[in-house]
Design an enzyme around this catalytic site. Structure first.
Site, PDB file in Angstrom:
ATOM      1  N   TYR A  66       0.691  -0.941   0.203  1.00 19.29           N
ATOM      2  CA  TYR A  66       0.050  -0.011  -0.125  1.00 19.29           C
ATOM      3  C   TYR A  66       0.702   1.342   0.181  1.00 19.29           C
ATOM      4  CZ  TYR A  66      -2.823   3.083   0.827  1.00 19.29           C
ATOM      5  OH  TYR A  66      -4.631   4.357   0.746  1.00 19.29           O
TER       6      TYR A  66
ATOM      7  N   GLN B  22     -10.513   0.819   1.347  1.00 20.19           N
ATOM      8  CA  GLN B  22     -11.640  -0.415   0.701  1.00 20.19           C
ATOM      9  C   GLN B  22     -10.062  -1.597  -0.112  1.00 20.19           C
ATOM     10  OE1 GLN B  22     -11.776   2.542   0.676  1.00 20.19           O
ATOM     11  NE2 GLN B  22     -11.405   4.299  -1.198  1.00 20.19           N
TER      12      GLN B  22
ATOM     13  N   GLN C   9      10.357  15.672  10.671  1.00 20.80           N
ATOM     14  CA  GLN C   9       9.622  15.082  11.061  1.00 20.80           C
ATOM     15  C   GLN C   9       8.248  14.941  10.876  1.00 20.80           C
ATOM     16  OE1 GLN C   9      10.336  11.743  11.003  1.00 20.80           O
ATOM     17  NE2 GLN C   9       8.279  11.575  11.053  1.00 20.80           N
TER      18      GLN C   9
ATOM     19  N   GLU D   2      10.700   5.350  16.125  1.00 22.04           N
ATOM     20  CA  GLU D   2      10.681   4.606  14.983  1.00 22.04           C
ATOM     21  C   GLU D   2      12.157   5.332  14.758  1.00 22.04           C
ATOM     22  OE1 GLU D   2       8.445   6.578  12.213  1.00 22.04           O
ATOM     23  OE2 GLU D   2       8.269   5.015  10.452  1.00 22.04           O
ATOM     24  N   HIS D   3      12.892   6.378  14.715  1.00 22.61           N
ATOM     25  CA  HIS D   3      13.857   7.426  14.148  1.00 22.61           C
ATOM     26  C   HIS D   3      14.655   7.669  15.499  1.00 22.61           C
ATOM     27  CE1 HIS D   3      10.939   7.723  10.992  1.00 22.61           C
ATOM     28  NE2 HIS D   3      11.638   6.948   9.952  1.00 22.61           N
TER      29      HIS D   3
ATOM     30  N   ASP E 289      15.165   8.040   4.885  1.00 23.48           N
ATOM     31  CA  ASP E 289      14.194   8.201   4.210  1.00 23.48           C
ATOM     32  C   ASP E 289      13.693   7.780   2.652  1.00 23.48           C
ATOM     33  OD1 ASP E 289      12.404   8.617   6.573  1.00 23.48           O
ATOM     34  OD2 ASP E 289      12.227  10.449   6.487  1.00 23.48           O
TER      35      ASP E 289
ATOM     36  N   GLU F 155       4.695 -36.198  28.727  1.00 22.86           N
ATOM     37  CA  GLU F 155       3.548 -35.708  28.244  1.00 22.86           C
ATOM     38  C   GLU F 155       2.382 -36.770  28.870  1.00 22.86           C
ATOM     39  OE1 GLU F 155       4.548 -33.263  24.648  1.00 22.86           O
ATOM     40  OE2 GLU F 155       5.682 -32.121  26.146  1.00 22.86           O
TER      41      GLU F 155
ATOM     42  N   HIS G 125       3.094 -40.718  19.991  1.00 22.51           N
ATOM     43  CA  HIS G 125       3.961 -39.520  19.743  1.00 22.51           C
ATOM     44  C   HIS G 125       5.045 -40.864  20.592  1.00 22.51           C
ATOM     45  CE1 HIS G 125       1.996 -36.293  19.715  1.00 22.51           C
ATOM     46  NE2 HIS G 125       2.560 -35.225  19.586  1.00 22.51           N
TER      47      HIS G 125
HETATM   48  N1  HSO Z   1       9.622   9.006   7.685  1.00 20.84           N
HETATM   49  C1  HSO Z   1       8.883   8.320   6.563  1.00 20.84           C
HETATM   50  C2  HSO Z   1       9.177   7.701   5.875  1.00 20.84           C
HETATM   51  C3  HSO Z   1       8.785   9.461   4.527  1.00 20.84           C
HETATM   52  N2  HSO Z   1       9.598  10.223   5.032  1.00 20.84           N
HETATM   53  C4  HSO Z   1       8.608   9.130   3.279  1.00 20.84           C
HETATM   54  C5  HSO Z   1       9.580  11.078   3.576  1.00 20.84           C
HETATM   55  N3  HSO Z   1       8.670  10.465   2.536  1.00 20.84           N
HETATM   56  C6  HSO Z   1       8.537   7.840   7.298  1.00 20.84           C
HETATM   57  O1  HSO Z   1       9.464   6.426   8.345  1.00 20.84           O
HETATM   58 ZN    ZN Z   2       9.891  11.259   6.210  1.00 29.55          ZN
END
Ligand code: HSO
Ligand code: ZN
Length: 436
Positions: free
Chosen positions: A132, A194, A264, A331-332, A365, A419, A424
């Site tokens: 996606y 969807q 970010q 995450e980062h 990124d 067991e 078995h």
């Molecule tokens: N920092 C986002 C990824 C992204 N940054 C795509 C720019 N384009 C999530 O790790």
């Molecule tokens: Zn980013």
């Protein structure tokens, strides 16, 4: 903004509750209403297939394409629409993503665990995967690269990609070029919950996929969770708004740090931005830089919303900063430190780490080679970012000879008896030629 919107907190002055609150992400719980509308959309697609997709698309995207699948003419138009500069940048990024992910691929192996007993691991691609690629406030062709490259390296038989249609019914050309570059087999112009429903359950035109990947808004995320729960498709990881935690020392460059925080913050109003430093002057300087830089951003409004929930925290030592970071599991994680590498030993939970002044998150990124589909919302405590392994199954194999079972069979017999599992025990005893 006068800088006052950036709260500078003193960790030592906070009690345990206030410290916990500082590290709490804004409410992650999905509104019951979101859950219900996503469930309804999934049911609609499941029962109504392409016709339902068309109706939903007309309602949410304002277009109802006769054919959801991107055809050759649209791919060709996309190739023409994308500048040579962008195409080359995407090719170069894909090359580095390929190099990094290829080097980390799991290898099959075999080990003789006892004389005549060989245990092996073989690796197989997941057959059909669904990617996606969001296109909400900003289409993200880089996400197509981050998912398409490891899928190709894994050798998946069919790689399907869904991305929302634009108002004119076409897909973002850069996303299409990125998809082609990485060898994605089929692209569909379907967005939102969807798209997830279509890839999980399949419709007349969209094939049902074994595993779904990629970021998205709260509807997409909720839909992924629901189809996974129902056993319709596996998913890469629980997702949430993107986040960064920066640990900076007194020598850090305030403009660099501010720029990283803002890169970010511009992702979305719910993005998370944290800065930890043992130097009060640095924190104040970064606050000033953020105020200066945010005012000239194209996505200023979004960044300001994200910043309103951001925190700049004065810590007593860098050791304490790492304790806090591990607790938050970002995450980062950016280490804006003079000598960052030795500190890696202290990193226990993070999606991706960026070392030193010249490694902004933006490189990861886009084009350093690492993956940008990473665990958010503290999931980094137990989940890793997308890799080739995310697109593969590891299958164990074992083979015992008569000599092999003679050696380890008695061990199995003892455990089977303990067991109380007589069948078995019998399966082993028969081969050993012993009567129980
Ligand atoms: N920092 C986002 C990824 C992204 N940054 C795509 C720019 N384009 C999530 O790790
Ligand atoms: Zn980013």
């Amino acid at each position: 903004m006068n800088g006052s919107e950036l709260k500078i907190l003193d960790w030592a002055a906070l009690d345990a509750d206030a410290q916990a609150a500082t590290l709490t992400r804004p409410v992650q719980s999905v509104a019951a209403q979101t859950r219900e509308s996503v469930a309804a959309l999934i049911e609609q697609v499941r029962g109504g297939g392409d016709a339902a997709l068309r109706a939903i698309s007309a309602r949410f995207d304002g277009v109802a394409p006769e054919d959801f699948e991107v055809g050759e003419a649209e791919f060709a138009a996309a190739e023409r629409a994308v500048s040579a500069e962008l195409r080359i940048a995407m090719q170069q990024a894909a090359g580095r993503i390929d190099a990094y992910h290829r080097a980390g691929m799991a290898q099959p192996y075999a080990v003789e665990t006892a004389p005549g007993v060989v245990c092996e691991k073989m690796i197989r691609p997941i057959g059909r995967v669904g990617l996606y690629v969001p296109a909400g406030s900003a289409p993200l062709p880089s996400t197509a690269l981050m998912l398409g490259v490891p899928a190709r390296l894994a050798g998946c038989r069919e790689v399907v990609l869904c991305t929302p249609p634009r108002k004119d019914g076409s897909a973002d050309p850069a996303v299409l070029v990125a998809a082609r570059l990485t060898g994605v087999h089929r692209v569909f112009k379907i967005g939102g919950a969807q798209a997830i429903a279509a890839m999980a359950y399949g419709t007349e035109t969209v094939p049902s996929c074994d595993k779904l990947f990629g970021p998205g808004n709260s509807y997409v995320t909720e839909a992924k969770q629901q189809v996974a729960q129902a056993g319709a498709a596996a998913i890469d990881m629980p997702a949430g708004p993107s986040e960064v935690l920066v640990i900076a020392d007194a020598g850090a460059n305030p403009a660099f740090v501010a720029a990283d925080l803002l890169s970010q913050a511009e992702h979305g109003p719910d993005s998370q931005v944290l800065l930890l430093s043992d130097d009060a002057a640095l924190l104040a300087a970064v606050a000033g830089e953020v105020a200066r830089q945010v005012a000239v951003l194209e996505r200023e409004a979004i960044a300001r919303q994200a910043l309103s929930a951001s925190r700049l925290v004065k810590v007593q030592s860098l050791d304490q900063a790492f304790e806090i970071s591990n607790r938050y599991a970002p995450e980062h994680l950016i280490l804006a430190l003079r000598d960052p590498r030795p500190w890696l030993a202290q990193v226990e939970a993070a999606g991706s780490v960026f070392l030193g002044d010249y490694t902004p998150e933006a490189l990861g990124d886009y084009c350093s080679g690492t993956n940008h589909v990473l665990p958010t919302a503290g999931a980094a405590r137990a989940y890793s970012g997308v890799s080739v392994a995310s697109f593969q199954n590891q299958i164990s194999v074992q083979a015992a000879s008569a000599e092999g079972i003679a050696g380890i069979g008695p061990c199995a017999l003892t455990l089977a008896r303990a067991e109380g599992l007589g069948a078995h025990a019998n399966a082993v005893a028969l081969r050993l030629g012993v009567t129980l």
